[in-house]
Motif scaffolding. Structure first.
Motif, mmCIF file in Angstrom:
data_model
loop_
_atom_site.group_PDB
_atom_site.id
_atom_site.type_symbol
_atom_site.label_atom_id
_atom_site.label_comp_id
_atom_site.label_asym_id
_atom_site.label_seq_id
_atom_site.Cartn_x
_atom_site.Cartn_y
_atom_site.Cartn_z
ATOM 1 N N ASP A 270 -6.040 11.077 -3.724
ATOM 2 C CA ASP A 270 -5.554 10.365 -2.541
ATOM 3 C C ASP A 270 -4.301 11.062 -2.003
ATOM 4 O O ASP A 270 -3.262 11.087 -2.669
ATOM 5 C CB ASP A 270 -5.250 8.913 -2.896
ATOM 6 C CG ASP A 270 -4.854 8.101 -1.690
ATOM 7 O OD1 ASP A 270 -3.678 8.193 -1.271
ATOM 8 O OD2 ASP A 270 -5.710 7.374 -1.155
ATOM 9 N N GLU A 271 -4.391 11.613 -0.811
ATOM 10 C CA GLU A 271 -3.279 12.393 -0.242
ATOM 11 C C GLU A 271 -1.996 11.581 -0.112
ATOM 12 O O GLU A 271 -0.899 12.104 -0.347
ATOM 13 C CB GLU A 271 -3.676 12.965 1.117
ATOM 14 C CG GLU A 271 -4.717 14.050 1.039
ATOM 15 C CD GLU A 271 -5.111 14.596 2.404
ATOM 16 O OE1 GLU A 271 -4.288 14.535 3.342
ATOM 17 O OE2 GLU A 271 -6.245 15.081 2.512
ATOM 18 N N GLN A 272 -2.099 10.315 0.280
ATOM 19 C CA GLN A 272 -0.889 9.500 0.446
ATOM 20 C C GLN A 272 -0.226 9.217 -0.902
ATOM 21 O O GLN A 272 1.003 9.227 -1.006
ATOM 22 C CB GLN A 272 -1.208 8.201 1.185
ATOM 23 C CG GLN A 272 -1.593 8.442 2.633
ATOM 24 C CD GLN A 272 -1.957 7.160 3.351
ATOM 25 O OE1 GLN A 272 -2.543 6.247 2.778
ATOM 26 N NE2 GLN A 272 -1.596 7.091 4.626
ATOM 27 N N VAL B 100 4.229 10.481 -4.671
ATOM 28 C CA VAL B 100 4.675 10.952 -5.985
ATOM 29 C C VAL B 100 5.508 12.222 -5.830
ATOM 30 O O VAL B 100 6.574 12.358 -6.440
ATOM 31 C CB VAL B 100 3.474 11.158 -6.928
ATOM 32 C CG1 VAL B 100 3.885 11.881 -8.197
ATOM 33 C CG2 VAL B 100 2.819 9.814 -7.262
ATOM 34 N N ARG B 101 5.051 13.151 -5.011
ATOM 35 C CA ARG B 101 5.791 14.402 -4.785
ATOM 36 C C ARG B 101 7.185 14.102 -4.234
ATOM 37 O O ARG B 101 8.186 14.626 -4.723
ATOM 38 C CB ARG B 101 5.027 15.308 -3.827
ATOM 39 C CG ARG B 101 5.698 16.660 -3.592
ATOM 40 C CD ARG B 101 4.930 17.532 -2.606
ATOM 41 N NE ARG B 101 3.534 17.711 -2.985
ATOM 42 C CZ ARG B 101 2.483 17.226 -2.318
ATOM 43 N NH1 ARG B 101 2.652 16.541 -1.192
ATOM 44 N NH2 ARG B 101 1.258 17.433 -2.746
ATOM 45 N N LEU C 285 0.962 13.767 -11.461
ATOM 46 C CA LEU C 285 2.116 14.667 -11.360
ATOM 47 C C LEU C 285 1.679 16.115 -11.181
ATOM 48 O O LEU C 285 2.304 16.874 -10.431
ATOM 49 C CB LEU C 285 3.000 14.544 -12.602
ATOM 50 C CG LEU C 285 3.733 13.232 -12.807
ATOM 51 C CD1 LEU C 285 4.476 13.249 -14.140
ATOM 52 C CD2 LEU C 285 4.673 12.954 -11.657
ATOM 53 N N ILE C 286 0.612 16.509 -11.874
ATOM 54 C CA ILE C 286 0.091 17.874 -11.729
ATOM 55 C C ILE C 286 -0.328 18.104 -10.285
ATOM 56 O O ILE C 286 0.010 19.124 -9.679
ATOM 57 C CB ILE C 286 -1.091 18.117 -12.699
ATOM 58 C CG1 ILE C 286 -0.590 18.157 -14.139
ATOM 59 C CG2 ILE C 286 -1.835 19.403 -12.334
ATOM 60 C CD1 ILE C 286 -1.694 18.119 -15.185
ATOM 61 N N GLU C 287 -1.062 17.160 -9.716
ATOM 62 C CA GLU C 287 -1.533 17.286 -8.331
ATOM 63 C C GLU C 287 -0.359 17.365 -7.358
ATOM 64 O O GLU C 287 -0.432 18.046 -6.338
ATOM 65 C CB GLU C 287 -2.449 16.112 -7.970
ATOM 66 C CG GLU C 287 -3.229 16.301 -6.711
ATOM 67 C CD GLU C 287 -4.250 17.430 -6.792
ATOM 68 O OE1 GLU C 287 -4.503 18.075 -5.746
ATOM 69 O OE2 GLU C 287 -4.813 17.688 -7.881
ATOM 70 N N ALA C 288 0.736 16.690 -7.687
ATOM 71 C CA ALA C 288 1.931 16.692 -6.836
ATOM 72 C C ALA C 288 2.831 17.902 -7.114
ATOM 73 O O ALA C 288 3.905 18.011 -6.528
ATOM 74 C CB ALA C 288 2.716 15.403 -7.049
ATOM 75 N N ASP C 289 2.394 18.799 -7.985
ATOM 76 C CA ASP C 289 3.165 19.985 -8.381
ATOM 77 C C ASP C 289 4.563 19.587 -8.851
ATOM 78 O O ASP C 289 5.570 20.174 -8.461
ATOM 79 C CB ASP C 289 3.242 21.005 -7.236
ATOM 80 C CG ASP C 289 3.731 22.374 -7.715
ATOM 81 O OD1 ASP C 289 3.597 22.676 -8.925
ATOM 82 O OD2 ASP C 289 4.280 23.123 -6.885
ATOM 83 N N ALA C 290 4.609 18.587 -9.731
ATOM 84 C CA ALA C 290 5.890 18.033 -10.166
ATOM 85 C C ALA C 290 6.182 18.249 -11.648
ATOM 86 O O ALA C 290 7.115 17.632 -12.179
ATOM 87 C CB ALA C 290 5.926 16.537 -9.840
ATOM 88 N N VAL C 291 5.417 19.096 -12.321
ATOM 89 C CA VAL C 291 5.675 19.323 -13.747
ATOM 90 C C VAL C 291 6.126 20.751 -14.060
ATOM 91 O O VAL C 291 6.548 21.026 -15.181
ATOM 92 C CB VAL C 291 4.449 18.962 -14.626
ATOM 93 C CG1 VAL C 291 4.140 17.477 -14.527
ATOM 94 C CG2 VAL C 291 3.247 19.800 -14.272
ATOM 95 N N ARG C 292 6.062 21.625 -13.098
ATOM 96 C CA ARG C 292 6.446 23.018 -13.321
ATOM 97 C C ARG C 292 7.890 23.086 -13.839
ATOM 98 O O ARG C 292 8.803 22.522 -13.252
ATOM 99 C CB ARG C 292 6.326 23.809 -12.017
ATOM 100 C CG ARG C 292 6.479 25.297 -12.151
ATOM 101 C CD ARG C 292 6.198 26.014 -10.829
ATOM 102 N NE ARG C 292 5.004 25.519 -10.134
ATOM 103 C CZ ARG C 292 3.742 25.852 -10.446
ATOM 104 N NH1 ARG C 292 3.520 26.662 -11.444
ATOM 105 N NH2 ARG C 292 2.738 25.357 -9.749
ATOM 106 N N GLU D 197 0.850 -1.184 0.000
ATOM 107 C CA GLU D 197 0.000 0.000 0.000
ATOM 108 C C GLU D 197 0.888 1.236 0.000
ATOM 109 O O GLU D 197 1.880 1.295 0.727
ATOM 110 C CB GLU D 197 -0.921 0.002 1.220
ATOM 111 C CG GLU D 197 -1.975 -1.075 1.158
ATOM 112 C CD GLU D 197 -2.911 -1.060 2.348
ATOM 113 O OE1 GLU D 197 -3.179 0.045 2.881
ATOM 114 O OE2 GLU D 197 -3.369 -2.142 2.729
ATOM 115 N N VAL D 198 0.523 2.212 -0.808
ATOM 116 C CA VAL D 198 1.363 3.388 -0.966
ATOM 117 C C VAL D 198 1.590 4.124 0.354
ATOM 118 O O VAL D 198 2.664 4.684 0.583
ATOM 119 C CB VAL D 198 0.809 4.331 -2.063
ATOM 120 C CG1 VAL D 198 -0.470 5.028 -1.608
ATOM 121 C CG2 VAL D 198 1.861 5.343 -2.484
ATOM 122 N N GLY D 199 0.620 4.097 1.245
ATOM 123 C CA GLY D 199 0.769 4.757 2.538
ATOM 124 C C GLY D 199 1.824 4.119 3.429
ATOM 125 O O GLY D 199 2.308 4.735 4.380
#
Length: 181
Positions: free
Chosen positions: A85-87, A92-93, A112-119, A58-60
């Protein structure tokens, strides 16, 4: 070398999971299936139910330090569920910040967008995500595969199942440069 494949409990595009999985195995790596819950995940062949796959962790409960690379398969529902899913988003972040390779295909960049990882990164995706990616600060291009080295680690992106050959090749090349276990 252990490679995390992160998917939601349902909705991952099956070939975008199984094809890179096989590439990791052929390269001598060990793929591990992570999800937001235990048990099994339901993959899809476009809109039709495909096979189910056993979750390894599980990712968490997962730690970025355990893995040498991260793969985010697509499918429309899969990344839409993951980004809620926050976890999963935190994993990913943290993975993107680790400097280790991250590979994503089709609709996978939503996570990736949700994790702010593409900027500041150059990426490709399924064409309908182009505006979302640009709005998140990425440069979107329409190519079979893009390997962006501008961030902490390589970001490999691909558009669709038809591009899996190029995606596999870029993923294996990135893994050969990683600090395998």
């Amino acid at each position: 070398m252990q490679v995390a494949f992160l998917v939601a409990p349902e909705g991952a595009e099956q070939v975008e999971l199984t094809d890179p999985w096989e590439a990791v195995q052929e390269a001598g790596g060990t793929p591990k299936l992570l999800s937001t819950g235990g048990g099994r995940v339901q993959a899809f062949n476009h809109l039709d139910r495909g096979d189910t796959f056993a979750v390894d962790e599980e990712v968490g409960k997962a730690s970025v330090e355990e893995y040498d690379a991260l793969v985010l398969p697509g499918g429309v529902a899969n990344p839409d569920l993951l980004r809620a899913d926050e976890q999963a988003v935190a994993f990913v972040r943290d993975f993107c910040a680790s400097g280790k390779p991250v590979a994503v295909i089709c609709h996978g960049p939503w996570t990736l967008i949700e994790a702010d990882a593409v900027r500041g990164r150059t990426v490709t995706s399924w064409p309908s995500l182009a505006t979302d990616l640009r709005n998140a600060g990425a440069t979107w291009v329409d190519r079979p595969v893009v390997v962006d080295e501008a961030g902490p680690g390589p970001l490999i992106s691909s558009r669709k199942p038809d591009d899996l050959s190029a995606f596999r090749e870029a993923l294996v090349r990135a893994l050969s440069g990683s600090n395998g276990r």
